[in-house]
Design an enzyme around this catalytic site. Structure first.
Site, mmCIF file in Angstrom:
data_model
loop_
_atom_site.group_PDB
_atom_site.id
_atom_site.type_symbol
_atom_site.label_atom_id
_atom_site.label_comp_id
_atom_site.label_asym_id
_atom_site.label_seq_id
_atom_site.Cartn_x
_atom_site.Cartn_y
_atom_site.Cartn_z
ATOM 1 N N ALA A 181 117.640 39.158 -43.531
ATOM 2 C CA ALA A 181 118.161 39.907 -42.377
ATOM 3 C C ALA A 181 117.170 40.979 -41.947
ATOM 4 C CB ALA A 181 119.511 40.530 -42.714
ATOM 5 N N TYR A 182 116.681 41.740 -42.896
ATOM 6 C CA TYR A 182 115.757 42.825 -42.579
ATOM 7 C C TYR A 182 114.458 42.287 -41.994
ATOM 8 C CZ TYR A 182 113.654 47.461 -42.983
ATOM 9 O OH TYR A 182 113.076 48.666 -42.710
ATOM 10 N N CYS A 183 113.908 41.239 -42.609
ATOM 11 C CA CYS A 183 112.672 40.657 -42.083
ATOM 12 C C CYS A 183 112.893 40.087 -40.690
ATOM 13 C CB CYS A 183 112.148 39.573 -43.026
ATOM 14 S SG CYS A 183 111.358 40.205 -44.514
ATOM 15 N N SER B 46 114.985 41.063 -38.455
ATOM 16 C CA SER B 46 115.116 42.158 -37.490
ATOM 17 C C SER B 46 113.781 42.838 -37.234
ATOM 18 C CB SER B 46 116.152 43.174 -37.980
ATOM 19 O OG SER B 46 115.698 43.870 -39.133
ATOM 20 N N LYS B 47 113.008 43.083 -38.274
ATOM 21 C CA LYS B 47 111.761 43.822 -38.102
ATOM 22 C C LYS B 47 110.635 42.945 -37.556
ATOM 23 C CE LYS B 47 113.196 47.907 -39.353
ATOM 24 N NZ LYS B 47 113.213 49.049 -38.410
#
Length: 238
Positions: A149-151, A153-154
């Protein structure tokens, strides 16, 4: 001009700078640096900042509400000279172990919330010839397990910012900040296995915030497109 003035790009006033996530972490450090640099920080967050700065409540997982909050803030303060999208969240774990709602919220806040805030601020920034500083991550350039999720989004923030810079040309300055690990409360709610190691070097967010001020102070037409600021022993870089 002193070395400190050169480092901070003295010469372009900071003006009014909207900071998402400005009640804590890097956002709070940026808001404080704007204030200390003679500018007017305006915080967009779910909760008010502790130091009484101008504040507008916004949930960045609700893009239309976030846009309305930006427009309200811009009108109340007579425009905007800068926007820093420091708000962020995470949901660690293998993709099938992360609650789907939590997974979606990471992308909504970090990517869609960033895009919504910038989109709403652009008319004011075009009038002031201001600057956007988006906050990506070293995990927007390098993928790791248990961080889908974080990857996602970023990596999205990286693509969004690079495309935005091309689209804006000379009308609005666009800088992407790529920070490594910082000493904030960002890691507090994680399982122990996803927290930094006790001996891991982390940056003081106040040090990272100074690079944001340097970007905001650049004169019109001088583009500082990307800034990577990481601890010397950052494990997620390169």
């Amino acid at each position: 001009m002193s070395a400190d003035e050169q480092l901070n790009g003295a010469g372009r006033p900071l003006g009014t700078v909207l900071v998402t996530g400005g009640a804590s972490g890097l956002g709070a450090a940026v808001a404080a640096a704007v204030r200390d640099g003679g500018g007017t920080p305006v915080v967009l967050d779910l909760r008010p900042p502790a130091d009484g700065l101008a504040y507008y409540e916004a949930d960045l997982s609700r893009p239309r509400d976030a846009e309305e909050a930006v427009r309200t803030a811009a009108e109340a303060h007579g425009g905007l000279d800068g926007v820093v999208t420091a708000a962020g969240t995470d949901a660690c774990g293998d993709i099938l172990d992360v609650d789907p709602e939590a997974w979606d919220r990471v992308v909504m806040v970090n990517l869609l919330g960033t895009a919504a805030v910038v989109r709403a601020a652009l008319p004011a920034l075009e009038r002031s010839r201001g600057r956007v500083v988006t906050v990506a991550s070293t995990l927007g350039l390098r993928a790791l397990p248990a961080a889908t999720a974080y990857c996602a989004s970023k990596f999205g923030v990286v693509g969004f910012t690079r495309a935005l810079a091309t689209e804006m040309g000379n009308r609005v300055g666009v800088t992407m900040l790529v920070p490594g690990g910082m000493r904030t409360h960002f890691f507090d709610d994680r399982p122990e296995s996803f927290k930094p190691a006790p001996d891991q070097q982390l940056n003081d967010p106040a040090d990272v915030a100074r690079s944001v001020i340097f970007a905001l102070r650049q004169p019109v037409g001088c583009e500082l497109r990307e800034l990577l600021v990481a601890p010397a022993t950052e494990p997620s870089w390169p």
